[in-house]
Design a protein around this motif. Structure first.
Motif, PDB file in Angstrom:
ATOM      1  N   SER A  53       1.253 -10.599 -12.553  1.00 56.80           N
ATOM      2  CA  SER A  53      -0.101  -9.959 -12.259  1.00 56.80           C
ATOM      3  C   SER A  53      -0.426  -9.702 -11.371  1.00 56.80           C
ATOM      4  N   ARG A  54      -0.765 -11.850 -11.005  1.00 62.43           N
ATOM      5  CA  ARG A  54      -1.075 -12.373 -10.292  1.00 62.43           C
ATOM      6  C   ARG A  54      -0.470 -12.522  -8.748  1.00 62.43           C
ATOM      7  N   GLU A  55       0.634 -12.389  -8.545  1.00 60.39           N
ATOM      8  CA  GLU A  55       1.854 -11.727  -7.610  1.00 60.39           C
ATOM      9  C   GLU A  55       1.494 -10.983  -7.191  1.00 60.39           C
ATOM     10  N   SER A  56       1.613 -10.147  -8.311  1.00 55.97           N
ATOM     11  CA  SER A  56       1.605  -8.483  -7.747  1.00 55.97           C
ATOM     12  C   SER A  56       0.893  -8.092  -6.820  1.00 55.97           C
ATOM     13  N   VAL A  57      -0.249  -8.299  -7.401  1.00 55.71           N
ATOM     14  CA  VAL A  57      -1.500  -7.828  -6.581  1.00 55.71           C
ATOM     15  C   VAL A  57      -1.580  -8.442  -5.568  1.00 55.71           C
ATOM     16  N   ALA A  58      -0.849 -10.456  -5.094  1.00 53.63           N
ATOM     17  CA  ALA A  58      -0.837 -10.612  -3.822  1.00 53.63           C
ATOM     18  C   ALA A  58      -0.357 -10.313  -2.897  1.00 53.63           C
ATOM     19  N   ASN A  59       0.237  -9.532  -3.886  1.00 56.60           N
ATOM     20  CA  ASN A  59       2.554  -9.017  -2.249  1.00 56.60           C
ATOM     21  C   ASN A  59       1.698  -7.418  -2.319  1.00 56.60           C
ATOM     22  N   HIS A  60       1.097  -6.884  -3.401  1.00 58.41           N
ATOM     23  CA  HIS A  60       1.020  -5.002  -2.870  1.00 58.41           C
ATOM     24  C   HIS A  60      -0.650  -4.909  -3.143  1.00 58.41           C
ATOM     25  N   GLY A  61      -1.432  -5.789  -3.326  1.00 54.49           N
ATOM     26  CA  GLY A  61      -3.002  -5.055  -3.146  1.00 54.49           C
ATOM     27  C   GLY A  61      -3.031  -5.001  -4.846  1.00 54.49           C
ATOM     28  N   PRO A  64      -4.769   0.247  -9.631  1.00 57.08           N
ATOM     29  CA  PRO A  64      -3.492   0.172  -9.690  1.00 57.08           C
ATOM     30  C   PRO A  64      -2.419   0.688  -8.317  1.00 57.08           C
ATOM     31  N   GLN A  65      -1.065   0.075  -8.456  1.00 54.42           N
ATOM     32  CA  GLN A  65      -0.493   0.033  -7.240  1.00 54.42           C
ATOM     33  C   GLN A  65       0.649   1.750  -7.768  1.00 54.42           C
ATOM     34  N   LEU A  66       0.101   2.176  -6.573  1.00 55.19           N
ATOM     35  CA  LEU A  66       1.288   3.665  -6.012  1.00 55.19           C
ATOM     36  C   LEU A  66       2.575   3.277  -6.796  1.00 55.19           C
ATOM     37  N   CYS A  70       6.148   4.769 -10.108  1.00 53.25           N
ATOM     38  CA  CYS A  70       8.340   4.646 -10.859  1.00 53.25           C
ATOM     39  C   CYS A  70       8.926   4.116 -11.353  1.00 53.25           C
ATOM     40  N   MET A  71       8.479   3.168 -11.676  1.00 52.00           N
ATOM     41  CA  MET A  71       8.742   2.140 -12.877  1.00 52.00           C
ATOM     42  C   MET A  71       9.855   2.750 -13.895  1.00 52.00           C
ATOM     43  N   ASN A  72       8.842   3.901 -14.750  1.00 53.58           N
ATOM     44  CA  ASN A  72       9.541   4.030 -15.720  1.00 53.58           C
ATOM     45  C   ASN A  72      10.833   4.789 -15.275  1.00 53.58           C
ATOM     46  N   CYS A  73      11.318   5.408 -14.610  1.00 55.84           N
ATOM     47  CA  CYS A  73      12.876   6.156 -14.277  1.00 55.84           C
ATOM     48  C   CYS A  73      13.699   5.164 -13.386  1.00 55.84           C
ATOM     49  N   ALA A 117       5.610  14.054  -6.505  1.00 56.19           N
ATOM     50  CA  ALA A 117       5.704  14.074  -4.653  1.00 56.19           C
ATOM     51  C   ALA A 117       4.785  14.949  -4.237  1.00 56.19           C
ATOM     52  N   ILE A 118       4.563  16.427  -4.663  1.00 55.17           N
ATOM     53  CA  ILE A 118       3.386  17.037  -4.326  1.00 55.17           C
ATOM     54  C   ILE A 118       2.053  16.583  -3.856  1.00 55.17           C
ATOM     55  N   ASN A 119       1.720  15.572  -4.574  1.00 52.68           N
ATOM     56  CA  ASN A 119       0.754  15.138  -4.654  1.00 52.68           C
ATOM     57  C   ASN A 119       0.016  14.276  -3.640  1.00 52.68           C
ATOM     58  N   LEU A 120       1.019  13.453  -2.903  1.00 57.62           N
ATOM     59  CA  LEU A 120       1.577  12.397  -2.219  1.00 57.62           C
ATOM     60  C   LEU A 120       1.192  12.946  -0.912  1.00 57.62           C
ATOM     61  N   SER A 121      -0.089  11.667  -0.473  1.00 64.27           N
ATOM     62  CA  SER A 121      -0.257  12.073   1.185  1.00 64.27           C
ATOM     63  C   SER A 121       0.697  11.514   2.169  1.00 64.27           C
ATOM     64  N   GLU A 122       0.910  11.624   3.503  1.00 62.17           N
ATOM     65  CA  GLU A 122       2.185  11.457   3.792  1.00 62.17           C
ATOM     66  C   GLU A 122       2.046   9.899   3.959  1.00 62.17           C
ATOM     67  N   ALA A 123       0.359   9.278   4.137  1.00 65.57           N
ATOM     68  CA  ALA A 123       0.310   7.962   4.218  1.00 65.57           C
ATOM     69  C   ALA A 123       1.069   6.871   2.702  1.00 65.57           C
ATOM     70  N   GLU A 124       1.078   7.288   1.268  1.00 63.82           N
ATOM     71  CA  GLU A 124       1.450   7.420   0.153  1.00 63.82           C
ATOM     72  C   GLU A 124       2.828   7.706   0.401  1.00 63.82           C
ATOM     73  N   ILE A 125       3.525   8.207   0.905  1.00 62.94           N
ATOM     74  CA  ILE A 125       5.240   8.420   1.249  1.00 62.94           C
ATOM     75  C   ILE A 125       5.884   7.496   1.672  1.00 62.94           C
ATOM     76  N   GLY A 126       4.911   6.875   3.219  1.00 68.61           N
ATOM     77  CA  GLY A 126       5.579   5.840   4.189  1.00 68.61           C
ATOM     78  C   GLY A 126       5.158   4.694   3.474  1.00 68.61           C
ATOM     79  N   SER A 127       3.957   4.449   2.573  1.00 71.86           N
ATOM     80  CA  SER A 127       3.851   3.161   1.779  1.00 71.86           C
ATOM     81  C   SER A 127       4.713   3.167   0.525  1.00 71.86           C
ATOM     82  N   LEU A 128       5.340   4.279   0.450  1.00 71.47           N
ATOM     83  CA  LEU A 128       6.489   3.578  -1.115  1.00 71.47           C
ATOM     84  C   LEU A 128       7.486   3.808  -0.190  1.00 71.47           C
TER      85      LEU A 128
END
Length: 234
Positions: A53-61, A64-66, A70-73, A117-128
């Motif tokens: 968890s600490r490493e994940s927060v350090a790497n990706h902010g 909740p991380q966007l 996607c992890m479930n699928c 996807a319909i709820n994602l902003s352009e910035a969020e799409i770019g981030s993912l």
């Protein structure tokens, strides 16, 4: 006399306390012997989760991380354990961006992806897209290919010149996806959709699928699902 009686009483009390203490110690020892390994394993698991968890927060902010949506699928870091969902890890950024945008604006339709996807902003799409493109694609270890189909599939892939669009190692380039190590069921569905026109390709890149039989598609999927492509795949 009174002092002797008090001394005896104190002695009895001390013995009772010692015996009681030994009893508790014995019980704790039995519990430890019975459940010690499980308790230790639980503690280690808890520590591992905390470290991850600490490493994940350090790497990706901060959470909740966007990408966790996607992890479930699509599995951890975009490497699914099933054959149904596409491997996102190691896909080209341009491809991921284009597909998420297509789901968002209705050019591609899927009950799950369209609603997300319909709820994602352009910035969020770019981030993912950037996140999953940076992940290492793992080998498709949960699939066992049919050797005969695999060999036939390799010939079809080479005769179809798939490398021209998807890269020499079929690991994707620009707006064309990584094929190496994709899920078998996912590959069969996508090739079938291209064949019948329910999924569109860039230009006429996938037009050759119209000539494929169902058996051809299964053979190609057998080959691609097990093919690792570059040597960086784990």
């Amino acid at each position: 006399m009174e002092l002797m009686q008090q001394s005896k009483k104190h002695g009895v009390a001390r013995r009772a306390l010692i015996i009681s203490g030994l009893g508790v110690l014995a019980v704790l020892t039995m519990v430890g012997n019975s459940y010690g390994p499980q308790v230790l394993d639980a503690y280690r698991f808890s520590q591992a989760i905390e470290t991850a968890s600490r490493e994940s927060v350090a790497n990706h902010g901060p959470w909740p991380q966007l990408n966790e949506t996607c992890m479930n699928c699509h599995g951890n870091n975009g490497n699914p354990q099933t054959q149904t969902y596409p491997r996102l890890a190691g896909q080209p950024t341009a491809y991921l961006t284009a597909q998420l945008t297509a789901f968002a604006n209705g050019q591609r339709a899927n009950p799950t992806m369209s609603s997300l996807a319909i709820n994602l902003s352009e910035a969020e799409i770019g981030s993912l897209a950037a996140y999953f493109a940076a992940q290492t694609a793992a080998s498709n270890s949960t699939f066992a290919a049919d050797p005969v189909r695999q060999e036939k599939g390799e010939l079809l892939v080479k005769s179809g010149n798939c490398a021209a669009c998807h890269g020499a190692e079929l690991t994707g380039q620009a707006a064309f996806p990584r094929l190496a190590g994709q899920g078998y069921d996912y590959l069969v569905k996508q090739l079938t959709d291209f064949k019948h026109g329910s999924r569109k390709s860039i230009g006429d890149a996938m037009a050759f699928t119209a000539t494929l039989s169902d058996e051809d598609i299964k053979n190609i999927a057998n080959y691609l699902a097990i093919y690792q492509g570059d040597t960086h795949a784990q």
